[in-house]
Design a protein around this motif. Sequence first.
Motif, PDB file in Angstrom:
ATOM      1  N   SER A  27      -5.292  -2.603 -13.227  1.00  0.00           N
ATOM      2  CA  SER A  27      -6.364  -1.785 -12.647  1.00  0.00           C
ATOM      3  C   SER A  27      -7.208  -1.053 -13.683  1.00  0.00           C
ATOM      4  N   PRO A  28      -6.590  -0.390 -14.679  1.00  0.00           N
ATOM      5  CA  PRO A  28      -7.408   0.325 -15.663  1.00  0.00           C
ATOM      6  C   PRO A  28      -8.406  -0.591 -16.365  1.00  0.00           C
ATOM      7  N   MET A  29      -7.988  -1.851 -16.626  1.00  0.00           N
ATOM      8  CA  MET A  29      -8.880  -2.811 -17.281  1.00  0.00           C
ATOM      9  C   MET A  29     -10.067  -3.143 -16.381  1.00  0.00           C
ATOM     10  N   PHE A  30      -9.797  -3.367 -15.079  1.00  0.00           N
ATOM     11  CA  PHE A  30     -10.870  -3.679 -14.139  1.00  0.00           C
ATOM     12  C   PHE A  30     -11.846  -2.516 -14.014  1.00  0.00           C
ATOM     13  N   VAL A  31     -11.304  -1.320 -13.883  1.00  0.00           N
ATOM     14  CA  VAL A  31     -12.133  -0.129 -13.708  1.00  0.00           C
ATOM     15  C   VAL A  31     -12.947   0.150 -14.958  1.00  0.00           C
ATOM     16  N   ASP A  32     -12.298   0.016 -16.118  1.00  0.00           N
ATOM     17  CA  ASP A  32     -13.002   0.257 -17.383  1.00  0.00           C
ATOM     18  C   ASP A  32     -14.128  -0.759 -17.573  1.00  0.00           C
ATOM     19  N   GLY A  33     -13.854  -2.015 -17.240  1.00  0.00           N
ATOM     20  CA  GLY A  33     -14.883  -3.052 -17.363  1.00  0.00           C
ATOM     21  C   GLY A  33     -16.067  -2.769 -16.465  1.00  0.00           C
ATOM     22  N   ILE A  57     -13.664  -6.284  -7.582  1.00  0.00           N
ATOM     23  CA  ILE A  57     -12.810  -5.092  -7.483  1.00  0.00           C
ATOM     24  C   ILE A  57     -12.339  -4.903  -6.041  1.00  0.00           C
ATOM     25  N   GLU A  58     -13.240  -5.155  -5.091  1.00  0.00           N
ATOM     26  CA  GLU A  58     -12.891  -5.029  -3.671  1.00  0.00           C
ATOM     27  C   GLU A  58     -11.781  -6.001  -3.303  1.00  0.00           C
ATOM     28  N   MET A  59     -11.880  -7.223  -3.805  1.00  0.00           N
ATOM     29  CA  MET A  59     -10.869  -8.235  -3.522  1.00  0.00           C
ATOM     30  C   MET A  59      -9.516  -7.814  -4.094  1.00  0.00           C
ATOM     31  N   ILE A  60      -9.530  -7.275  -5.314  1.00  0.00           N
ATOM     32  CA  ILE A  60      -8.287  -6.815  -5.930  1.00  0.00           C
ATOM     33  C   ILE A  60      -7.703  -5.641  -5.142  1.00  0.00           C
ATOM     34  N   TYR A  61      -8.575  -4.725  -4.717  1.00  0.00           N
ATOM     35  CA  TYR A  61      -8.109  -3.562  -3.956  1.00  0.00           C
ATOM     36  C   TYR A  61      -7.423  -3.979  -2.658  1.00  0.00           C
ATOM     37  N   LEU A  62      -7.937  -4.998  -2.012  1.00  0.00           N
ATOM     38  CA  LEU A  62      -7.353  -5.455  -0.745  1.00  0.00           C
ATOM     39  C   LEU A  62      -5.939  -5.995  -0.926  1.00  0.00           C
ATOM     40  N   GLN A  63      -5.570  -6.323  -2.166  1.00  0.00           N
ATOM     41  CA  GLN A  63      -4.207  -6.751  -2.461  1.00  0.00           C
ATOM     42  C   GLN A  63      -3.274  -5.560  -2.698  1.00  0.00           C
ATOM     43  N   ASP A  64      -3.876  -4.389  -2.884  1.00  0.00           N
ATOM     44  CA  ASP A  64      -3.073  -3.203  -3.183  1.00  0.00           C
ATOM     45  C   ASP A  64      -3.805  -1.967  -2.654  1.00  0.00           C
ATOM     46  N   LYS A  65      -3.733  -1.760  -1.369  1.00  0.00           N
ATOM     47  CA  LYS A  65      -4.515  -0.701  -0.735  1.00  0.00           C
ATOM     48  C   LYS A  65      -3.954   0.704  -0.965  1.00  0.00           C
ATOM     49  N   ASP A  66      -2.891   0.804  -1.730  1.00  0.00           N
ATOM     50  CA  ASP A  66      -2.400   2.120  -2.146  1.00  0.00           C
ATOM     51  C   ASP A  66      -2.982   2.515  -3.503  1.00  0.00           C
ATOM     52  N   ASN A  67      -3.780   1.644  -4.065  1.00  0.00           N
ATOM     53  CA  ASN A  67      -4.313   1.857  -5.410  1.00  0.00           C
ATOM     54  C   ASN A  67      -5.579   2.715  -5.341  1.00  0.00           C
ATOM     55  N   THR A  68      -5.417   4.015  -5.523  1.00  0.00           N
ATOM     56  CA  THR A  68      -6.564   4.923  -5.413  1.00  0.00           C
ATOM     57  C   THR A  68      -7.518   4.795  -6.598  1.00  0.00           C
ATOM     58  N   GLU A  69      -7.030   4.271  -7.717  1.00  0.00           N
ATOM     59  CA  GLU A  69      -7.916   4.075  -8.871  1.00  0.00           C
ATOM     60  C   GLU A  69      -8.990   3.039  -8.547  1.00  0.00           C
ATOM     61  N   LEU A  70      -8.571   1.926  -7.939  1.00  0.00           N
ATOM     62  CA  LEU A  70      -9.528   0.897  -7.537  1.00  0.00           C
ATOM     63  C   LEU A  70     -10.416   1.401  -6.402  1.00  0.00           C
ATOM     64  N   LEU A  71      -9.837   2.153  -5.482  1.00  0.00           N
ATOM     65  CA  LEU A  71     -10.611   2.691  -4.365  1.00  0.00           C
ATOM     66  C   LEU A  71     -11.704   3.631  -4.868  1.00  0.00           C
ATOM     67  N   GLY A  72     -11.359   4.479  -5.833  1.00  0.00           N
ATOM     68  CA  GLY A  72     -12.354   5.368  -6.427  1.00  0.00           C
ATOM     69  C   GLY A  72     -13.464   4.597  -7.112  1.00  0.00           C
ATOM     70  N   ALA A  73     -13.103   3.483  -7.772  1.00  0.00           N
ATOM     71  CA  ALA A  73     -14.108   2.651  -8.435  1.00  0.00           C
ATOM     72  C   ALA A  73     -15.075   2.046  -7.417  1.00  0.00           C
ATOM     73  N   LEU A  74     -14.580   1.719  -6.235  1.00  0.00           N
ATOM     74  CA  LEU A  74     -15.441   1.166  -5.185  1.00  0.00           C
ATOM     75  C   LEU A  74     -16.397   2.225  -4.640  1.00  0.00           C
ATOM     76  N   VAL A  75     -15.903   3.447  -4.479  1.00  0.00           N
ATOM     77  CA  VAL A  75     -16.777   4.539  -4.022  1.00  0.00           C
ATOM     78  C   VAL A  75     -17.937   4.717  -5.001  1.00  0.00           C
ATOM     79  N   LYS A  76     -17.608   4.814  -6.277  1.00  0.00           N
ATOM     80  CA  LYS A  76     -18.618   4.997  -7.319  1.00  0.00           C
ATOM     81  C   LYS A  76     -19.514   3.768  -7.449  1.00  0.00           C
ATOM     82  N   GLY A  77     -18.907   2.588  -7.401  1.00  0.00           N
ATOM     83  CA  GLY A  77     -19.664   1.354  -7.594  1.00  0.00           C
ATOM     84  C   GLY A  77     -20.696   1.116  -6.516  1.00  0.00           C
ATOM     85  N   TYR A  78     -20.302   1.274  -5.254  1.00  0.00           N
ATOM     86  CA  TYR A  78     -21.255   1.059  -4.162  1.00  0.00           C
ATOM     87  C   TYR A  78     -22.346   2.129  -4.147  1.00  0.00           C
ATOM     88  N   ALA A  79     -21.974   3.371  -4.445  1.00  0.00           N
ATOM     89  CA  ALA A  79     -22.971   4.447  -4.493  1.00  0.00           C
ATOM     90  C   ALA A  79     -23.953   4.202  -5.627  1.00  0.00           C
TER      91      ALA A  79
END
Length: 317
Positions: A27-33, A57-79
């Motif tokens: 996750s950190p690698m995906f978010v950093d990228g 990132i959305e596809m990866i998050y759907l594999q791990d919906k407890d991952n708030t790091e990826l979820l936060g990246a989606l909030v920021k990314g879509y905004a």
Amino acid sequence: MRHLILVMLLGVSACSSIQKIAVRSSSPMFVDGSSKLIIEKNWEFFREAAPANLKFIEMIYLQDKDNTELLGALVKGYAGYAYAVPETLAFGDEVGGLEESIHKKNAIALYTTSLDYGLEYLQKKDITKQDLLTLDEKDLEKKFKKNLSKTDYSTVLFTAQSWGSLLNLQKDNVALVSHVPKIKFLFDWVCKKEPDIENGVCDIFYAQYEASRPRMLGGNPEKAKLLYAEAIKKRPKHLLLRLGFIQYSLMPSFDLEGYDKEAKILKEEFAKWENLNRDSLEDTSEYKAVEHLNLYNAIAQKRFEFIEKNKKRIFEG
């Protein structure tokens, strides 16, 4: 047969667990990228590249919906994408006199996605939609203090941005207008704790907040001008601040003289920002030290192009 089914189920469960572990560790690698996109200078390239990054990132998050790091990246990314691309194009439609804008609809859809993910993020922190809408500021402050930490600031900020942007794009929506105090609470909560978060988003919000509201609803155009001036002085190479001053202060007041002054400065600054010495193949721009502002400046440049193209229509009617 039962034993075989049990073994199969355990195998699937194990695979799922291994998959989640792999996703969590990566996750950190995906978010950093994803965060590196902010140094992109080419607005058109960002427009084409960012959606695939977001969907990945959305596809990866759907594999791990407890991952708030990826979820936060989606909030920021879509905004961020909504602001950079469809809202910018919608602004072009608006200043060009186009009444029905597909880009405005797209911006609303993307901000809605960001807000939904933001609410999902807060829910995971035991802060519900009902809490946001019904608790008074004092009780909401207590709940935020108890359930959130510094790692949550950015996500709360972009949740607020998406919520506020949905209001700005739908000012005739009475229900959304009633949410203004809540939106401001979110900004206040983050910006008081970390005023320089996300390269000046707080400065942009507070100046625009004063400039975009009518006086009867508490807006203060003169205060907005002071806030823009202070922010520009503090961040002279953040050209989106100067563009915001034009968009929210000078254009509504049809201040052509003020616009011409700011436009001259912007043209000079964009030239410096784009400067590339082809002989030495080195970027000699004084903006090299502030690459983290590249995307903001690319957005400013694109919006400035729309204003220049429609200058006569904007200021002379």
